[in-house]
Design an enzyme around this catalytic site. Structure first.
Site, short mmCIF file in Angstrom:
data_model
loop_
_atom_site.label_atom_id
_atom_site.label_comp_id
_atom_site.label_asym_id
_atom_site.label_seq_id
_atom_site.Cartn_x
_atom_site.Cartn_y
_atom_site.Cartn_z
N LYS A 1 -30.79 -18.78 -0.43
CA LYS A 1 -29.69 -18.03 -1.03
C LYS A 1 -29.94 -16.52 -0.91
O LYS A 1 -31.08 -16.07 -0.90
CB LYS A 1 -29.55 -18.41 -2.51
N TYR B 1 -36.49 -16.72 -5.92
CA TYR B 1 -37.47 -17.55 -6.61
C TYR B 1 -38.90 -17.08 -6.34
O TYR B 1 -39.82 -17.45 -7.04
CB TYR B 1 -37.35 -19.02 -6.19
N HIS C 1 -25.80 -16.24 -3.83
CA HIS C 1 -26.43 -16.76 -5.04
C HIS C 1 -25.59 -16.55 -6.30
O HIS C 1 -25.46 -17.43 -7.14
CB HIS C 1 -27.82 -16.13 -5.22
N ASP D 1 -34.09 -27.31 -1.90
CA ASP D 1 -33.24 -26.19 -2.31
C ASP D 1 -34.12 -25.02 -2.73
O ASP D 1 -34.87 -25.12 -3.70
CB ASP D 1 -32.35 -26.61 -3.48
#
Length: 310
Positions: free
Chosen positions: A80, A51, A111, A46
């Site tokens: 996402k 990130y 997201h 994931d």
């Protein structure tokens, strides 16, 4: 180890246990992904553009495939689209694919159900002149964003589409207008934030729940809870295994995160929870105050979670 797979509403199967990569440090996440894919049975990674570690996630996936122990087709990869890209879904997906070194992802998620100014002063977190307030886009329309998701789904660059951090109210805003029903809703989920109403609503619409922060967020505060420790001792297992197994037993996808090999391995140990165990775990949200750990600054009034007060 678990090899449990669940079926999404488009017929695609998804490994029920995945490796989360949020807050996984650069310099460590590639090795963690490679280890998970080559040394354990984990086949679900994931990720997310925001990130800022997707390149290393991709490196880990590449090395795992090059090892000959796993093929691309066996790996389920999620990414996402962050709120600053709510008007540029295809662009965000293409950036993630380039970062990951992949031709397609298996799942693409909205997201958060909110939009930031796509022309603001920062790619991901545009802010107003005060330097602290997020520059929100008042024109954000979840249906318009979802239509872009449906469009990229038809290109084959993602095998399924879904949402993340969606409340019942926002799902109700979206669902009457969709051509493709979201495959999943990825939410913070643990015994202190069980959200049974949302889980039941999603199930009634054919939407699977994905649980992030299953250990109660950073530091795993639930690991020391007496009720959970007691169940762990009963089964000669770790509290983390109990919490992860709770989600798996009840048909949810679960995404514990770690870059530590020993912990990644131990998180794959599934406990055979019995009826009494499940009753205890299911009732903790009734006897303890709900705790929502992930509360970003862009506001409860937009995200419409009934238990979230700013």
């Amino acid at each position: 180890m678990t090899d449990i797979r669940l079926t999404l509403n488009n017929g695609t199967t998804i490994p029920a246990l995945g490796l989360g990569t949020w807050q996984s440090p650069k310099g460590e996440v590639a090795a963690a992904v490679e280890y998970a894919l080559t040394q354990t049975g984990i086949r679900h990674i994931d990720a997310a553009y925001v990130y800022q570690n997707e390149q290393e996630v991709g490196e880990g996936i590449k090395k795992a495939i090059e090892s000959g122990k796993v093929t691309r087709e066996e790996i389920f990869v999620t990414t996402k689209v962050f709120p600053s890209y709510h008007t540029r879904v295809a662009e965000s997906l293409d950036k993630s694919l380039k970062n990951l070194g992949l031709d397609y992802v298996d799942l693409l998620l909205i997201h958060w159900p909110v939009g930031f100014n796509p022309n603001g002063n920062h790619e991901l977190f545009p802010r107003l002149e005060d330097g602290t307030t997020i520059d929100l886009d008042p024109s954000f329309d979840v249906v318009k964003t979802w239509k872009q998701f449906e469009a990229v789904y038809k290109t084959g660059k993602t095998k399924a589409i879904g949402v993340s951090n969606f409340s019942i109210a926002i799902l109700e805003d979206l669902l009457p207008h969709v051509e493709v029903v979201p495959a999943v809703d990825q939410i913070e989920s643990h015994p202190f934030l069980a959200q049974p109403e949302l889980v039941a609503f999603a199930k009634s619409k054919g939407i699977l729940i994905e649980a992030y922060s299953p250990l109660g967020s950073t530091g795993g505060p639930l690991l020391k809870l007496p009720e959970i420790v007691k169940i762990a001792e009963k089964h000669n297992a770790s509290p983390a295994s109990v919490l992860i197994s709770w989600h798996l037993k009840e048909g949810r996808i679960v995404l514990p995160k770690s870059v530590t090999p020993a912990r990644i391995s131990s998180n794959t140990i599934v406990v055979s929870l019995d009826k009494d165990d499940l009753e205890v775990l299911d009732s903790l949200h009734k006897t303890h105050k709900p705790i929502r750990n992930i509360k970003p600054a862009w506001g409860a009034n937009r995200l419409k979670f009934p238990d979230w007060t700013e």
